[in-house]
Design a protein around this motif. Sequence first.
Motif, PDB file in Angstrom:
ATOM      1  N   CYS A 158       0.832  -1.206   0.000  1.00  0.00           N
ATOM      2  CA  CYS A 158       0.000   0.000   0.000  1.00  0.00           C
ATOM      3  C   CYS A 158       0.871   1.262   0.000  1.00  0.00           C
ATOM      4  O   CYS A 158       1.841   1.368   0.756  1.00  0.00           O
ATOM      5  CB  CYS A 158      -0.931   0.005   1.199  1.00  0.00           C
ATOM      6  SG  CYS A 158      -1.986   1.470   1.260  1.00  0.00           S
ATOM      7  N   TRP A 165       0.277  -2.207   3.672  1.00  0.00           N
ATOM      8  CA  TRP A 165      -0.421  -3.490   3.591  1.00  0.00           C
ATOM      9  C   TRP A 165       0.026  -4.217   2.326  1.00  0.00           C
ATOM     10  O   TRP A 165       0.048  -3.617   1.246  1.00  0.00           O
ATOM     11  CB  TRP A 165      -1.926  -3.197   3.531  1.00  0.00           C
ATOM     12  CG  TRP A 165      -2.842  -4.368   3.600  1.00  0.00           C
ATOM     13  CD1 TRP A 165      -3.366  -5.048   2.550  1.00  0.00           C
ATOM     14  CD2 TRP A 165      -3.378  -4.969   4.781  1.00  0.00           C
ATOM     15  NE1 TRP A 165      -4.193  -6.037   3.001  1.00  0.00           N
ATOM     16  CE2 TRP A 165      -4.221  -6.016   4.360  1.00  0.00           C
ATOM     17  CE3 TRP A 165      -3.224  -4.723   6.156  1.00  0.00           C
ATOM     18  CZ2 TRP A 165      -4.915  -6.821   5.261  1.00  0.00           C
ATOM     19  CZ3 TRP A 165      -3.909  -5.531   7.043  1.00  0.00           C
ATOM     20  CH2 TRP A 165      -4.735  -6.560   6.605  1.00  0.00           C
ATOM     21  N   CYS A 179      -4.289  -0.314  -0.526  1.00  0.00           N
ATOM     22  CA  CYS A 179      -4.940  -1.535  -0.057  1.00  0.00           C
ATOM     23  C   CYS A 179      -6.444  -1.391  -0.198  1.00  0.00           C
ATOM     24  O   CYS A 179      -7.142  -2.320  -0.544  1.00  0.00           O
ATOM     25  CB  CYS A 179      -4.568  -1.790   1.402  1.00  0.00           C
ATOM     26  SG  CYS A 179      -5.148  -0.501   2.528  1.00  0.00           S
TER      27      CYS A 179
END
Length: 213
Positions: A158, A165, A179
């Motif tokens: 992310c 993430w 994400c």
Amino acid sequence: MSNINPAEHSHGIDLESALDFLNTLHPGHGRTDDQHQTDEHLERPTDAAMWFLEHDLVHPDAGIRLGDTDLARIRRVRSALREVVDSVVENRTPDADAVYLVNAVLEQRRPTRLELDGTALRIGHRHAETPVDDALALIAEAIVEELATGRPERLRVCANDRCRWAFFDSSPTGRRRWCDMRSCGNQAKAARHRARLREAEHGPDHAHEVRPN
Ligand SMILES: [Zn+2]
């Protein structure tokens, strides 16, 4: 008609779950505050045991009991896998120790073997010495298989630095950066919007301070 029977207990883990294992340690999925706080979801050995059970990585009847040493190993393997995924995403060479550890985990288990069950041929797999080694090897396999024969270029971390993430970008365009658009994506959009407002308020002299990228 085939006389090949699948193994009685062919458990495995999909890539998404394997990446979620990496996300059990993360700075905060979709977090919108400014705190740099790391969330550890495998805080106690029982957390790890539950995670393995929930993801069908250990037999429920195995009565898996983990100690602090197991937890430390699980976290080390998680860091090593994370380093490998990060290195692919960042297009750099991974840390050699991480590669070594991932290989040690993979070598614990030979995934496929032929077994004769009476006259029938069935596909089985060799288990590692301990349920923990087995679970870790399954997670490592899912990730390494993606790197070897899948679409490693679709692995993402992310773009929100407070989130990071790990996920697989299955969007048609392959241009997913966050994400979750509702949390991290909107947060980035809002930050850009605020920066533009400040720029408009303070004039171009301050523009270099507020430009987000
Ligand atoms: Zn995020």
